[in-house]
Design a protein around this motif. Structure first.
Motif, PDB file in Angstrom:
ATOM      1  N   LYS A 197      -5.371 -38.666 -31.760  1.00  0.00           N
ATOM      2  CA  LYS A 197      -5.655 -38.945 -30.345  1.00  0.00           C
ATOM      3  C   LYS A 197      -4.427 -39.448 -29.587  1.00  0.00           C
ATOM      4  O   LYS A 197      -4.545 -40.129 -28.569  1.00  0.00           O
ATOM      5  CB  LYS A 197      -6.788 -39.966 -30.236  1.00  0.00           C
ATOM      6  N   LYS A 218      -4.393 -38.514 -25.766  1.00  0.00           N
ATOM      7  CA  LYS A 218      -5.310 -39.325 -24.961  1.00  0.00           C
ATOM      8  C   LYS A 218      -4.709 -40.704 -24.717  1.00  0.00           C
ATOM      9  O   LYS A 218      -4.748 -41.221 -23.601  1.00  0.00           O
ATOM     10  CB  LYS A 218      -6.664 -39.454 -25.670  1.00  0.00           C
ATOM     11  N   TYR A 278      -2.079 -40.664 -21.990  1.00  0.00           N
ATOM     12  CA  TYR A 278      -2.672 -40.711 -20.644  1.00  0.00           C
ATOM     13  C   TYR A 278      -3.117 -42.123 -20.299  1.00  0.00           C
ATOM     14  O   TYR A 278      -2.910 -42.597 -19.176  1.00  0.00           O
ATOM     15  CB  TYR A 278      -3.884 -39.773 -20.550  1.00  0.00           C
ATOM     16  N   THR A 328      -8.532 -33.605 -23.199  1.00  0.00           N
ATOM     17  CA  THR A 328      -7.760 -34.835 -23.393  1.00  0.00           C
ATOM     18  C   THR A 328      -7.708 -35.655 -22.113  1.00  0.00           C
ATOM     19  O   THR A 328      -7.956 -36.866 -22.129  1.00  0.00           O
ATOM     20  CB  THR A 328      -6.335 -34.506 -23.881  1.00  0.00           C
ATOM     21  N   THR A 329      -7.384 -35.031 -20.985  1.00  0.00           N
ATOM     22  CA  THR A 329      -7.266 -35.802 -19.741  1.00  0.00           C
ATOM     23  C   THR A 329      -8.621 -36.322 -19.270  1.00  0.00           C
ATOM     24  O   THR A 329      -8.727 -37.459 -18.803  1.00  0.00           O
ATOM     25  CB  THR A 329      -6.533 -35.011 -18.639  1.00  0.00           C
ATOM     26  N   ALA A 368      -9.617 -39.229 -21.337  1.00  0.00           N
ATOM     27  CA  ALA A 368      -8.825 -40.424 -21.028  1.00  0.00           C
ATOM     28  C   ALA A 368      -9.216 -41.048 -19.692  1.00  0.00           C
ATOM     29  O   ALA A 368      -8.603 -42.020 -19.258  1.00  0.00           O
ATOM     30  CB  ALA A 368      -7.336 -40.084 -21.028  1.00  0.00           C
TER      31      ALA A 368
END
Length: 188
Positions: A137, A140, A143, A173-174, A177
């Motif tokens: 991760k 993540k 971010y 991922t974004t 996050a």
């Protein structure tokens, strides 16, 4: 409707200071803010990330080279270098990625495509290499830690960005996050 670099299939996202959830701080990861005033001090680390991009994304014909990166700084874009502490170089840390941002929408982080309101910045060109073994991760976390710095150290209230539609992992991922899907480009 499509824009110079945003296509219909791309996902526009925004992160808001007031909506970001707290996250666990991890001492093995750190960031370094790099700007026009100090980028020469980090030339070696920037070049490492550029080389990682070329290895991880060999089909990206227009991936940035160091001259492109210098131009980004000349035109007042900034980046965070992302470090993983368990991978050491002679300075005790090794860059594994970066995240760029600017006070205006600059799809190439050089030319202004759209002006933003005070308190809003444009972010993007996020990258974490697969060449270095690191926790799953890490993207993540990058971010989260960069957003935290942008909001709490630099005083921004909102970060806007977009992710190419083909980049499903980047979208996940974004959003994971704390980014929200939002058509921000049309709101200015």
């Amino acid at each position: 409707m499509s824009y110079p670099n945003i296509e219909d299939r791309d996902i526009q996202v925004a992160r808001y200071k007031g909506r970001v959830k707290d996250f666990e701080r991890k001492s093995e990861f750190t960031i370094q803010l790099v700007s026009t005033t100090n980028y020469r001090d980090f030339e070696g680390d920037l070049r490492k990330v550029i080389n990682y991009i070329k290895k991880d994304l060999p089909d990206w014909d227009n991936s940035p080279n160091f001259a492109d990166v210098e131009n980004r700084f000349v035109f007042h874009s900034r980046c965070f270098l992302f470090y993983y502490q368990e991978k050491y170089d002679k300075y005790g840390r090794k860059p594994i990625g970066w995240y760029w941002f600017s006070d205006d929408v600059r799809f190439d982080f050089i030319d202004i495509n759209k002006r933003l309101n005070k308190g809003v910045c444009y972010g993007g060109n996020a990258f974490v290499t697969k060449q270095v073994k690191r926790p799953k991760k890490a993207g993540k976390y990058m971010y989260q830690i960069t957003s935290d710095f942008i909001f709490n150290q630099l005083g921004y209230d909102k970060i806007v960005a977009y992710v190419n539609g083909w980049n499903v992992k980047g979208i996940m991922t974004t959003v994971g996050a704390g980014s929200e899907v939002e058509n921000w480009y049309d709101s200015w």
